[in-house]
Design a protein around this motif. Structure first.
Motif, PDB file in Angstrom:
ATOM      1  N   ARG A  63      -2.521   0.490   4.138  1.00 45.64           N
ATOM      2  CA  ARG A  63      -3.383  -0.537   3.381  1.00 45.64           C
ATOM      3  C   ARG A  63      -2.840  -2.098   3.445  1.00 45.64           C
ATOM      4  O   ARG A  63      -3.592  -3.047   4.012  1.00 45.64           O
ATOM      5  N   SER A  64      -1.564  -2.210   2.717  1.00 43.38           N
ATOM      6  CA  SER A  64      -0.975  -3.260   2.588  1.00 43.38           C
ATOM      7  C   SER A  64       0.328  -3.402   3.430  1.00 43.38           C
ATOM      8  O   SER A  64       1.057  -4.470   3.293  1.00 43.38           O
ATOM      9  N   GLY A  65       0.829  -2.394   4.010  1.00 43.63           N
ATOM     10  CA  GLY A  65       2.376  -2.394   4.460  1.00 43.63           C
ATOM     11  C   GLY A  65       3.457  -1.747   3.613  1.00 43.63           C
ATOM     12  O   GLY A  65       4.452  -1.437   4.117  1.00 43.63           O
ATOM     13  N   LYS A  66       3.067  -1.379   2.381  1.00 41.15           N
ATOM     14  CA  LYS A  66       4.134  -0.565   1.604  1.00 41.15           C
ATOM     15  C   LYS A  66       4.399   0.850   1.919  1.00 41.15           C
ATOM     16  O   LYS A  66       5.367   1.270   2.154  1.00 41.15           O
ATOM     17  N   ARG A  67       3.165   1.563   2.182  1.00 40.11           N
ATOM     18  CA  ARG A  67       3.439   3.025   2.437  1.00 40.11           C
ATOM     19  C   ARG A  67       4.057   3.314   3.849  1.00 40.11           C
ATOM     20  O   ARG A  67       4.866   3.948   4.293  1.00 40.11           O
ATOM     21  N   ALA A  70       7.538   2.653   3.784  1.00 43.89           N
ATOM     22  CA  ALA A  70       8.131   3.919   3.352  1.00 43.89           C
ATOM     23  C   ALA A  70       8.298   4.815   4.331  1.00 43.89           C
ATOM     24  O   ALA A  70       9.443   5.511   4.502  1.00 43.89           O
ATOM     25  N   ALA A  71       7.312   5.029   5.062  1.00 43.05           N
ATOM     26  CA  ALA A  71       7.228   6.189   6.194  1.00 43.05           C
ATOM     27  C   ALA A  71       8.383   5.600   7.195  1.00 43.05           C
ATOM     28  O   ALA A  71       9.105   6.422   7.742  1.00 43.05           O
ATOM     29  N   VAL A  72       8.491   4.419   7.550  1.00 46.14           N
ATOM     30  CA  VAL A  72       9.364   3.957   8.798  1.00 46.14           C
ATOM     31  C   VAL A  72      11.036   4.260   8.052  1.00 46.14           C
ATOM     32  O   VAL A  72      11.768   4.813   8.755  1.00 46.14           O
ATOM     33  N   MET A  73      11.003   3.961   6.938  1.00 46.39           N
ATOM     34  CA  MET A  73      12.458   4.124   6.033  1.00 46.39           C
ATOM     35  C   MET A  73      12.912   5.628   6.143  1.00 46.39           C
ATOM     36  O   MET A  73      13.886   6.045   6.574  1.00 46.39           O
ATOM     37  N   GLY A  90      -0.574  -4.546   6.779  1.00 43.57           N
ATOM     38  CA  GLY A  90      -1.687  -3.451   6.934  1.00 43.57           C
ATOM     39  C   GLY A  90      -2.838  -3.935   7.314  1.00 43.57           C
ATOM     40  O   GLY A  90      -3.214  -5.061   7.808  1.00 43.57           O
ATOM     41  N   ILE A  91      -3.841  -2.890   7.003  1.00 44.10           N
ATOM     42  CA  ILE A  91      -5.102  -3.052   7.425  1.00 44.10           C
ATOM     43  C   ILE A  91      -5.718  -4.158   6.642  1.00 44.10           C
ATOM     44  O   ILE A  91      -6.740  -4.997   7.024  1.00 44.10           O
ATOM     45  N   LEU A  92      -5.171  -4.789   5.437  1.00 46.06           N
ATOM     46  CA  LEU A  92      -5.781  -5.976   4.780  1.00 46.06           C
ATOM     47  C   LEU A  92      -5.527  -7.165   5.548  1.00 46.06           C
ATOM     48  O   LEU A  92      -6.452  -7.949   5.545  1.00 46.06           O
TER      49      LEU A  92
END
Length: 105
Positions: A63-67, A70-73, A90-92
Motif C-alpha cells: 500500500r505505502s512501501g512499508k510492508r 520489510a519483505a525485501v529486507m 506503494g499503490i498510493l
C-alpha cells in the motif's frame, strides 16, 4: 535497499521489460486494487520464496512501501536475494501519479 519509483515502474511496464512484480498485501487488499502483480502476502513470503525470480529484477509493492520494504529486507537477509527493489510509496503513489480513480483504502 534498492528502491524504484512509480514513474520508473510505469516506464518498465510501458517498455514491456522483463521483471516480476510482487504485491505483498493481503488478498482482500489486492482484490480492491492492484497493479497486476503476483499476490504473495507478507506473512507467507518466506514460505513461498520459490515463487520469487532470481534471474530478473523483482519489484515488491504494497500500500505505502512499508510492508514491501520489510519483505525485501527479510528476503535479502535470509535468502541472499540481490535482485529486489522496493516500490517507493506503494499503490498510493501509483494512484496519485497515474490513476486517481483507483480505489484505495
Amino acid at each position: 535497499m534498492k528502491e524504484i519509483s512509480v514513474e520508473e515502474l510505469k516506464q518498465k511496464i510501458d517498455n514491456k521489460e522483463d521483471f516480476q512484480l510482487i504485491d505483498v498485501r493481503e488478498t482482500f487488499e489486492y482484490d480492491t486494487s492492484n497493479l497486476n502483480g503476483e499476490n504473495i502476502p507478507l506473512g507467507g513470503i518466506l514460505i513461498e520464496v520459490d515463487k520469487i525470480a532470481t534471474d530478473k529484477p523483482v519489484i515488491m509493492q504494497c500500500r505505502s512501501g512499508k510492508r514491501s520494504a520489510a519483505a525485501v529486507m527479510q528476503l535479502e537477509q535470509l535468502h541472499g536475494f540481490t535482485n529486489l527493489y522496493n516500490l517507493k510509496g506503494g499503490i498510493l503513489a501509483w494512484q496519485a501519479a497515474f490513476d486517481p480513480g483507483m480505489p484505495v483504502y
